[in-house]
Write an enzyme that holds these catalytic residues in place. Sequence first.
Site, PDB file in Angstrom:
ATOM      1  NE  ARG A   1      45.065  31.573  43.028  1.00 55.12           N
ATOM      2  CZ  ARG A   1      45.769  30.673  43.716  1.00 55.12           C
ATOM      3  NH1 ARG A   1      46.426  29.707  43.080  1.00 55.12           N
ATOM      4  NH2 ARG A   1      45.793  30.688  45.025  1.00 55.12           N
TER       5      ARG A   1
ATOM      6  CB  SER B   1      42.431  37.394  46.008  1.00 53.76           C
ATOM      7  OG  SER B   1      42.664  36.865  47.278  1.00 53.76           O
TER       8      SER B   1
ATOM      9  CD  GLU C   1      43.134  34.832  42.319  1.00 51.73           C
ATOM     10  OE1 GLU C   1      44.067  35.395  42.951  1.00 51.73           O
ATOM     11  OE2 GLU C   1      42.467  33.891  42.781  1.00 51.73           O
TER      12      GLU C   1
HETATM   13  C1  LIG Z   1      34.820  34.043  48.850  1.00 52.71           C
HETATM   14  C2  LIG Z   1      35.746  33.581  47.778  1.00 52.71           C
HETATM   15  C3  LIG Z   1      36.985  33.059  48.117  1.00 52.71           C
HETATM   16  C4  LIG Z   1      37.863  32.614  47.121  1.00 52.71           C
HETATM   17  N1  LIG Z   1      39.063  32.077  47.483  1.00 52.71           N
HETATM   18  C5  LIG Z   1      39.891  31.597  46.537  1.00 52.71           C
HETATM   19  C6  LIG Z   1      41.128  30.982  46.902  1.00 52.71           C
HETATM   20  O1  LIG Z   1      41.481  30.882  48.069  1.00 52.71           O
HETATM   21  N2  LIG Z   1      41.914  30.513  45.915  1.00 52.71           N
HETATM   22  C7  LIG Z   1      41.557  30.591  44.598  1.00 52.71           C
HETATM   23  O2  LIG Z   1      42.310  30.120  43.746  1.00 52.71           O
HETATM   24  N3  LIG Z   1      40.402  31.171  44.221  1.00 52.71           N
HETATM   25  C8  LIG Z   1      39.555  31.666  45.160  1.00 52.71           C
HETATM   26  N4  LIG Z   1      38.390  32.257  44.793  1.00 52.71           N
HETATM   27  C9  LIG Z   1      38.060  32.427  43.374  1.00 52.71           C
HETATM   28  C10 LIG Z   1      37.186  31.294  42.792  1.00 52.71           C
HETATM   29  O3  LIG Z   1      36.513  30.609  43.784  1.00 52.71           O
HETATM   30  C11 LIG Z   1      38.034  30.319  42.013  1.00 52.71           C
HETATM   31  O4  LIG Z   1      38.699  31.000  40.986  1.00 52.71           O
HETATM   32  C12 LIG Z   1      37.170  29.192  41.411  1.00 52.71           C
HETATM   33  O5  LIG Z   1      38.021  28.150  41.015  1.00 52.71           O
HETATM   34  C13 LIG Z   1      36.306  29.648  40.250  1.00 52.71           C
HETATM   35  O6  LIG Z   1      35.445  28.593  39.893  1.00 52.71           O
HETATM   36  P1  LIG Z   1      34.033  28.886  39.240  1.00 52.71           P
HETATM   37  O7  LIG Z   1      33.414  27.582  38.865  1.00 52.71           O
HETATM   38  O8  LIG Z   1      33.204  29.747  40.108  1.00 52.71           O
HETATM   39  O9  LIG Z   1      34.462  29.656  37.931  1.00 52.71           O
HETATM   40  P2  LIG Z   1      33.722  30.911  37.241  1.00 52.71           P
HETATM   41  O10 LIG Z   1      33.832  32.092  38.135  1.00 52.71           O
HETATM   42  O11 LIG Z   1      32.382  30.516  36.775  1.00 52.71           O
HETATM   43  O12 LIG Z   1      34.662  31.130  35.994  1.00 52.71           O
HETATM   44  C14 LIG Z   1      35.976  31.578  36.135  1.00 52.71           C
HETATM   45  C15 LIG Z   1      36.693  31.400  34.805  1.00 52.71           C
HETATM   46  O13 LIG Z   1      36.809  30.011  34.539  1.00 52.71           O
HETATM   47  C16 LIG Z   1      36.366  29.733  33.217  1.00 52.71           C
HETATM   48  N5  LIG Z   1      35.756  28.391  33.262  1.00 52.71           N
HETATM   49  C17 LIG Z   1      34.852  27.938  34.159  1.00 52.71           C
HETATM   50  N6  LIG Z   1      34.535  26.666  33.887  1.00 52.71           N
HETATM   51  C18 LIG Z   1      35.246  26.308  32.795  1.00 52.71           C
HETATM   52  C19 LIG Z   1      35.353  25.112  32.018  1.00 52.71           C
HETATM   53  N7  LIG Z   1      34.655  23.999  32.290  1.00 52.71           N
HETATM   54  N8  LIG Z   1      36.199  25.109  30.956  1.00 52.71           N
HETATM   55  C20 LIG Z   1      36.933  26.234  30.633  1.00 52.71           C
HETATM   56  N9  LIG Z   1      36.869  27.386  31.330  1.00 52.71           N
HETATM   57  C21 LIG Z   1      36.029  27.417  32.401  1.00 52.71           C
HETATM   58  C22 LIG Z   1      35.348  30.817  32.896  1.00 52.71           C
HETATM   59  O14 LIG Z   1      35.254  31.035  31.509  1.00 52.71           O
HETATM   60  C23 LIG Z   1      35.932  32.018  33.626  1.00 52.71           C
HETATM   61  O15 LIG Z   1      36.846  32.713  32.813  1.00 52.71           O
HETATM   62  C24 LIG Z   1      37.488  32.713  45.765  1.00 52.71           C
HETATM   63  C25 LIG Z   1      36.239  33.256  45.428  1.00 52.71           C
HETATM   64  C26 LIG Z   1      35.374  33.687  46.422  1.00 52.71           C
HETATM   65  C27 LIG Z   1      34.038  34.238  46.056  1.00 52.71           C
END
Ligand SMILES: Cc1cc2nc3c(=O)[nH]c(=O)nc-3n(C[C@H](O)[C@H](O)[C@H](O)COP(=O)(O)OP(=O)(O)OC[C@H]3O[C@@H](n4cnc5c(N)ncnc54)[C@H](O)[C@@H]3O)c2cc1C
Length: 321
Positions: free
Chosen positions: A176, A227, A317
């Site tokens: 992560r 998480s 996380e």
């Molecule tokens: C129900 C649920 C289940 C989940 N299960 C998992 C799991 O099993 N495993 C896991 O790893 N995660 C899990 N997550 C967390 C999440 O889905 C992941 O971390 C996901 O990859 C975040 O993507 P996002 O586009 O929503 O990022 P965001 O939430 O929009 O952003 C997260 C971070 O990424 C940065 N970011 C986003 N896009 C960019 C970019 N283009 N360039 C630079 N920085 C950027 C943002 O600045 C921020 O700090 C879960 C979340 C939920 C709600």
Amino acid sequence: MQSPLVVVLRAICPPGLSIVENAPLSRYTRFEVGGPAHILVDAGTESALLEILRAIRESGEPYTVMGGGTNLVASDQGYDGVVLRYTNPALEFAGSTVSVAAGAVLQELVDDVIARGLKGLETMTGIPGWVGGAVYGNAGAYGHSIHERISSVRLLDAESGLVREIDNSACEFAYRESIFKRRKNWIVLSATLELESADIDELRTTAAGILKIRNEKYPPTMRCAGSIFKNLLWSDLSDAVRARVPASVIREGKIPSAYFLEQAGAKGLARGGVRVADYHANLIYNQGNGTAHQVRELIADLKLRVRQQFGLDLEEEVQYV
Ligand SMILES: Cc1cc2nc3c(=O)[nH]c(=O)nc-3n(C[C@H](O)[C@H](O)[C@H](O)COP(=O)(O)OP(=O)(O)OC[C@H]3O[C@@H](n4cnc5c(N)ncnc54)[C@H](O)[C@@H]3O)c2cc1C
């Protein structure tokens, strides 16, 4: 009066531009907490992103980047600046290699590669969010993370305005973790992934099994960020803590933080409208009327409990805006 930056952005009007002023971040994040961003700007292409960033820099407004908003707790005060989303969803296949832009929905990438009989992302089925966010946080599940398949990442250095491509090792991926968590001015534009051929039916069966389990753990309408805390690496634990961990909870060299949280009485704890799930101690959700302040208070309480009971510092996380 319209913000001068909005006037400039509307005048240059790059492709795919979308602007929302006073955008409620609760509407753009899965946790559904958070006040307004001064401006939310979407950029649909790389050239649009470059132009928009140039205008932002010239305006002096602070900015932050988000993707699908599934791993974010946005402050109740909102964000007094520009929240920028790179929404380009382009996918390009060449045999078992795929180049994917950061605005692609991760699940759509997973579905697409499975449909082509390509193995390597099926265990990520059901992880919400976009590809840029997944690269940033090295998302993963079921023993695998996206970094295992990434050969290179293209990025925009927002300070210099230069686009660069870096290889997997330069991304400094770990559990992560990636260099993007430390270089906040680097915006992920796209990633190239190397996959391998496999039987489509087997991939579909694996994905369907994972999705079923995940939908029970995280109902699709649950307002949460998955998480809240990272799991702990066995190699990082002191002998005293190791002695208190039953062998049955160690998985792939990690101890779920849920184990420590559960011992510390986390399940069912609540602050206002925010609650720890009764069935999973590492899952905090908004019951509908929660605030970011309550999320942070509950997180602080959980960390304190685990520190007092085990002498351990849990690390979030989830990311904060
Ligand atoms: C129900 C649920 C289940 C989940 N299960 C998992 C799991 O099993 N495993 C896991 O790893 N995660 C899990 N997550 C967390 C999440 O889905 C992941 O971390 C996901 O990859 C975040 O993507 P996002 O586009 O929503 O990022 P965001 O939430 O929009 O952003 C997260 C971070 O990424 C940065 N970011 C986003 N896009 C960019 C970019 N283009 N360039 C630079 N920085 C950027 C943002 O600045 C921020 O700090 C879960 C979340 C939920 C709600």
